[in-house]
Design a protein around this motif. Sequence first.
Motif, PDB file in Angstrom:
ATOM      1  N   VAL A  67      10.574   6.254  -1.557  1.00 39.64           N
ATOM      2  CA  VAL A  67      10.704   6.488  -3.088  1.00 39.64           C
ATOM      3  C   VAL A  67       9.225   6.606  -3.643  1.00 39.64           C
ATOM      4  O   VAL A  67       9.086   7.310  -4.663  1.00 39.64           O
ATOM      5  CB  VAL A  67      11.654   5.737  -3.859  1.00 39.64           C
ATOM      6  CG1 VAL A  67      13.063   5.771  -3.408  1.00 39.64           C
ATOM      7  CG2 VAL A  67      11.278   4.342  -4.067  1.00 39.64           C
ATOM      8  N   LYS A  68       8.230   5.760  -3.292  1.00 36.35           N
ATOM      9  CA  LYS A  68       6.912   5.888  -3.726  1.00 36.35           C
ATOM     10  C   LYS A  68       6.350   6.858  -3.357  1.00 36.35           C
ATOM     11  O   LYS A  68       5.633   7.561  -4.179  1.00 36.35           O
ATOM     12  CB  LYS A  68       6.062   4.725  -3.478  1.00 36.35           C
ATOM     13  CG  LYS A  68       4.716   4.673  -3.673  1.00 36.35           C
ATOM     14  CD  LYS A  68       4.637   4.747  -5.264  1.00 36.35           C
ATOM     15  CE  LYS A  68       3.225   4.629  -5.931  1.00 36.35           C
ATOM     16  NZ  LYS A  68       2.149   4.952  -5.095  1.00 36.35           N
ATOM     17  N   MET A  69       6.514   7.715  -2.174  1.00 32.32           N
ATOM     18  CA  MET A  69       6.067   8.984  -1.697  1.00 32.32           C
ATOM     19  C   MET A  69       6.730   9.871  -2.722  1.00 32.32           C
ATOM     20  O   MET A  69       5.798  10.554  -3.091  1.00 32.32           O
ATOM     21  CB  MET A  69       6.382   9.034  -0.314  1.00 32.32           C
ATOM     22  CG  MET A  69       6.066  10.553   0.263  1.00 32.32           C
ATOM     23  SD  MET A  69       6.958  10.763   1.670  1.00 32.32           S
ATOM     24  CE  MET A  69       8.644  11.020   1.356  1.00 32.32           C
ATOM     25  N   VAL A  70       7.761   9.768  -2.982  1.00 30.66           N
ATOM     26  CA  VAL A  70       8.532  10.919  -3.864  1.00 30.66           C
ATOM     27  C   VAL A  70       7.835  10.697  -5.235  1.00 30.66           C
ATOM     28  O   VAL A  70       7.572  11.748  -5.996  1.00 30.66           O
ATOM     29  CB  VAL A  70       9.932  10.987  -3.676  1.00 30.66           C
ATOM     30  CG1 VAL A  70      10.354  12.218  -4.809  1.00 30.66           C
ATOM     31  CG2 VAL A  70      10.484  11.386  -2.308  1.00 30.66           C
ATOM     32  N   HIS A  71       7.705   9.486  -5.646  1.00 31.32           N
ATOM     33  CA  HIS A  71       7.182   9.344  -7.097  1.00 31.32           C
ATOM     34  C   HIS A  71       5.841   9.955  -7.130  1.00 31.32           C
ATOM     35  O   HIS A  71       5.404  10.676  -8.150  1.00 31.32           O
ATOM     36  CB  HIS A  71       6.863   7.899  -7.220  1.00 31.32           C
ATOM     37  CG  HIS A  71       5.877   7.346  -8.464  1.00 31.32           C
ATOM     38  ND1 HIS A  71       4.571   7.499  -8.344  1.00 31.32           N
ATOM     39  CD2 HIS A  71       6.141   7.060  -9.708  1.00 31.32           C
ATOM     40  CE1 HIS A  71       3.963   7.196  -9.387  1.00 31.32           C
ATOM     41  NE2 HIS A  71       5.006   6.869 -10.124  1.00 31.32           N
ATOM     42  N   ASN A  72       4.999   9.948  -5.972  1.00 36.03           N
ATOM     43  CA  ASN A  72       3.593  10.622  -6.006  1.00 36.03           C
ATOM     44  C   ASN A  72       3.833  11.991  -5.821  1.00 36.03           C
ATOM     45  O   ASN A  72       2.835  12.730  -6.529  1.00 36.03           O
ATOM     46  CB  ASN A  72       2.742  10.035  -4.836  1.00 36.03           C
ATOM     47  CG  ASN A  72       2.066   8.470  -5.081  1.00 36.03           C
ATOM     48  OD1 ASN A  72       2.648   7.957  -5.810  1.00 36.03           O
ATOM     49  ND2 ASN A  72       1.143   8.188  -4.454  1.00 36.03           N
ATOM     50  N   GLY A  73       4.792  12.653  -5.325  1.00 37.49           N
ATOM     51  CA  GLY A  73       4.739  14.041  -5.153  1.00 37.49           C
ATOM     52  C   GLY A  73       5.280  14.390  -6.555  1.00 37.49           C
ATOM     53  O   GLY A  73       4.818  15.421  -7.152  1.00 37.49           O
ATOM     54  N   GLY A 132       0.809  -1.358  -0.092  1.00 38.69           N
ATOM     55  CA  GLY A 132       0.283   0.007  -0.091  1.00 38.69           C
ATOM     56  C   GLY A 132       0.861   1.389  -0.047  1.00 38.69           C
ATOM     57  O   GLY A 132       1.996   1.042  -0.089  1.00 38.69           O
ATOM     58  N   ASN A 133       0.242   2.480  -0.031  1.00 35.20           N
ATOM     59  CA  ASN A 133       0.867   3.498   0.187  1.00 35.20           C
ATOM     60  C   ASN A 133       1.162   4.118   1.750  1.00 35.20           C
ATOM     61  O   ASN A 133       0.685   5.078   1.954  1.00 35.20           O
ATOM     62  CB  ASN A 133       0.043   4.947  -0.761  1.00 35.20           C
ATOM     63  CG  ASN A 133       0.495   4.909  -2.163  1.00 35.20           C
ATOM     64  OD1 ASN A 133       1.404   4.586  -2.405  1.00 35.20           O
ATOM     65  ND2 ASN A 133      -0.624   5.163  -2.792  1.00 35.20           N
ATOM     66  N   ALA A 134       1.982   3.180   2.221  1.00 37.96           N
ATOM     67  CA  ALA A 134       2.422   3.461   3.526  1.00 37.96           C
ATOM     68  C   ALA A 134       3.335   4.800   3.815  1.00 37.96           C
ATOM     69  O   ALA A 134       4.070   4.977   2.921  1.00 37.96           O
ATOM     70  CB  ALA A 134       2.975   2.510   4.262  1.00 37.96           C
ATOM     71  N   GLN A 141      -6.859  14.824  -2.522  1.00 39.34           N
ATOM     72  CA  GLN A 141      -5.677  14.108  -2.274  1.00 39.34           C
ATOM     73  C   GLN A 141      -5.674  13.058  -1.335  1.00 39.34           C
ATOM     74  O   GLN A 141      -6.395  13.516  -0.411  1.00 39.34           O
ATOM     75  CB  GLN A 141      -4.539  15.178  -2.194  1.00 39.34           C
ATOM     76  CG  GLN A 141      -4.802  16.215  -1.136  1.00 39.34           C
ATOM     77  CD  GLN A 141      -3.674  17.256  -0.963  1.00 39.34           C
ATOM     78  OE1 GLN A 141      -2.741  17.138  -0.814  1.00 39.34           O
ATOM     79  NE2 GLN A 141      -4.304  18.475  -0.987  1.00 39.34           N
ATOM     80  N   LYS A 142      -4.923  12.221  -1.289  1.00 38.30           N
ATOM     81  CA  LYS A 142      -4.908  11.235  -0.245  1.00 38.30           C
ATOM     82  C   LYS A 142      -3.892  11.405   0.616  1.00 38.30           C
ATOM     83  O   LYS A 142      -3.839  10.617   1.996  1.00 38.30           O
ATOM     84  CB  LYS A 142      -5.132   9.785  -0.694  1.00 38.30           C
ATOM     85  CG  LYS A 142      -6.535   9.577  -1.251  1.00 38.30           C
ATOM     86  CD  LYS A 142      -6.956   8.038  -1.467  1.00 38.30           C
ATOM     87  CE  LYS A 142      -6.166   7.340  -2.628  1.00 38.30           C
ATOM     88  NZ  LYS A 142      -6.447   7.572  -3.926  1.00 38.30           N
ATOM     89  N   GLY A 143      -2.803  11.961   0.354  1.00 38.10           N
ATOM     90  CA  GLY A 143      -1.635  12.148   1.281  1.00 38.10           C
ATOM     91  C   GLY A 143      -0.342  12.137   0.915  1.00 38.10           C
ATOM     92  O   GLY A 143       0.351  12.619   1.541  1.00 38.10           O
ATOM     93  N   THR A 144      -0.084  11.080  -0.235  1.00 32.31           N
ATOM     94  CA  THR A 144       1.399  11.025  -0.264  1.00 32.31           C
ATOM     95  C   THR A 144       1.935  12.260  -0.881  1.00 32.31           C
ATOM     96  O   THR A 144       3.161  12.569  -0.589  1.00 32.31           O
ATOM     97  CB  THR A 144       1.349   9.847  -1.535  1.00 32.31           C
ATOM     98  OG1 THR A 144       0.406  10.263  -2.438  1.00 32.31           O
ATOM     99  CG2 THR A 144       1.191   8.686  -0.836  1.00 32.31           C
ATOM    100  N   GLY A 145       1.483  13.192  -1.604  1.00 30.75           N
ATOM    101  CA  GLY A 145       1.932  14.374  -2.278  1.00 30.75           C
ATOM    102  C   GLY A 145       2.190  15.313  -0.799  1.00 30.75           C
ATOM    103  O   GLY A 145       3.397  15.834  -0.610  1.00 30.75           O
TER     104      GLY A 145
HETATM  105  C1  6PG Z   1       0.160   5.362  -8.507  1.00 28.12           C
HETATM  106  C2  6PG Z   1      -0.661   6.461  -7.826  1.00 28.12           C
HETATM  107  C3  6PG Z   1      -1.669   5.795  -6.828  1.00 28.12           C
HETATM  108  C4  6PG Z   1      -2.462   6.629  -6.279  1.00 28.12           C
HETATM  109  C5  6PG Z   1      -2.316   7.894  -5.796  1.00 28.12           C
HETATM  110  C6  6PG Z   1      -3.556   8.958  -6.029  1.00 28.12           C
HETATM  111  O1  6PG Z   1       1.444   5.454  -8.229  1.00 28.12           O
HETATM  112  O2  6PG Z   1      -0.346   4.249  -8.820  1.00 28.12           O
HETATM  113  O3  6PG Z   1       0.103   7.371  -7.256  1.00 28.12           O
HETATM  114  O4  6PG Z   1      -0.672   5.519  -5.754  1.00 28.12           O
HETATM  115  O5  6PG Z   1      -3.512   6.680  -7.301  1.00 28.12           O
HETATM  116  O6  6PG Z   1      -1.956   7.703  -4.398  1.00 28.12           O
HETATM  117  O7  6PG Z   1      -2.955  10.055  -5.008  1.00 28.12           O
HETATM  118  P1  6PG Z   1      -4.157  11.300  -4.537  1.00 28.12           P
HETATM  119  O8  6PG Z   1      -5.248  10.496  -4.268  1.00 28.12           O
HETATM  120  O9  6PG Z   1      -3.415  11.812  -3.474  1.00 28.12           O
HETATM  121  O10 6PG Z   1      -4.213  12.181  -5.732  1.00 28.12           O
END
Ligand code: 6PG
Length: 475
Positions: free
Chosen positions: A181-187, A101-103, A259-263
């Motif tokens: 790195v997944k967090m920064v990917h999302n950023g 998950g996006n932990a 947004q869910k938080g990773t950014g």
């Molecule tokens: C991915 C996406 C995935 C998700 C995002 C959406 O890499 O497949 O990033 O992880 O769709 O978390 O993020 P927000 O809901 O914060 O826009």
Amino acid sequence: AEAKIGVTGLAVMGANLARNLARHGHTVAVHNRSQSRTKALIEEHGDEGAFVACETPEEFVAALERPRRIIIMVKAGAPTDAVIEEFAPLLEPGDMLVDGGNAHFLDTRRREAALRERGIHFVGAGVSGGEEGALLGPSIMPGGSRESYEALGPLLEDIAAKVDGVPCCTHIGPDGAGHFVKMVHNGIEYADMQLIAEAYDLLRQGLGLSPAELADVFEEWNKGELSSYLIEITAEVLRQVDAATGRPLVDVIADRAEQKGTGRWTVQIALDLGVPVSGIAEAVFARSVSGHAELRQAARGLPGPSGAPAGPVGEGFAEDVRRALYASKIIAYAQGFDQIRAGSAEYGWDVDPGALATIWRGGCIIRAVFLDRIREAYEQETPPVTLLTAPLFAEALGLAQESWRRVVAKAAELGIPAPGFSTALAYYDSLRAERLPAALIQGQRDFFGAHTYQRVDREGSFHTLWSGDRSEVGA
Ligand code: 6PG
């Protein structure tokens, strides 16, 4: 025990990962807290491969060959801890728990340390590519022990996306490295999306193009250096017509970005690490601004630009915007990679940026031709201090910069917000600058708080006796 690997948590991402594994010929044990999901998966897709449907955690654990490999696909946060607590007592030393998950990487570090004490490998794995990626080939960023990667890597590489035959999966580094790195990917994903949205807005308002015409523009752009998944889907979204109203869908979608938080985490952590990720920060703030209905309502009547803009918005504008977009994108990615380097140094992960660029070329949301350029930059004998100075990007920025300045100026003139373009250009000019006004800030700090300053011509710290005779003393 017959299953090679198990997946618990069968919402779409989990179910699709399990199907991907099964489609690659691996026997997959599947488990979900409520059994309806397990049943649905078997009913709808049971013929895609070998699944072992398990009702209880005990049954699930017993179904797995040893050392056990379990992928957890549940909501980040408390649900993940709950699942770990449920399974850990059933496991044996050497078993592996993978959190896909996006932990938050700090949670991953905590969990990894706790499970290590119990002899269990905990692998925080970033998985990108959305629902389709999970099924057809995501980009996978596993952290954790080397040893666990030896057991998991071949399976994960098997189901990952491939670019030129190279799997989009590699061992990122110990404990929280994968989720970091997944967090920064999302950023970076946020920044990229914001920049594309600004380009759209500028072309729509500046040139008066319709969404359908803009779909053509993005489709065209997708053939060149901007070629990427996000540009491709932008064209598709812009071309979509709302069935109910007959209007372009983009015009009937409420303009509040969620947004869910990773950014947000990316920016929070960047602040702690002292890394200027202004492109990502502006993207997070832009989403936040869009959601503040009461502020926007209150401010709607404030005056905008009066009269006609100084220069015409001509044909060349679209090409200017395209170049500004590319230049701003280089900045956003450079900043993100800086953050990865800083995080890697802070936590001792030894993340290889070139390997990361390699596994982001396919499968993930930010996949793009561009990532191959970044890979090349990091594979040079002397990797660049910042991507901006890698020869290819330095040249691109040089080619783009006049356009970039015109676009930012035009946006200001027209009253079209372009925070992503503007901050990227400001960063570029800040790094280029011979002198920054930071000297004045140091003077101010010394004035009101005797915070001292350093000099350009001598070593040491100094203070001016501002409320005395204003002579300088060593500090
Ligand atoms: C991915 C996406 C995935 C998700 C995002 C959406 O890499 O497949 O990033 O992880 O769709 O978390 O993020 P927000 O809901 O914060 O826009």
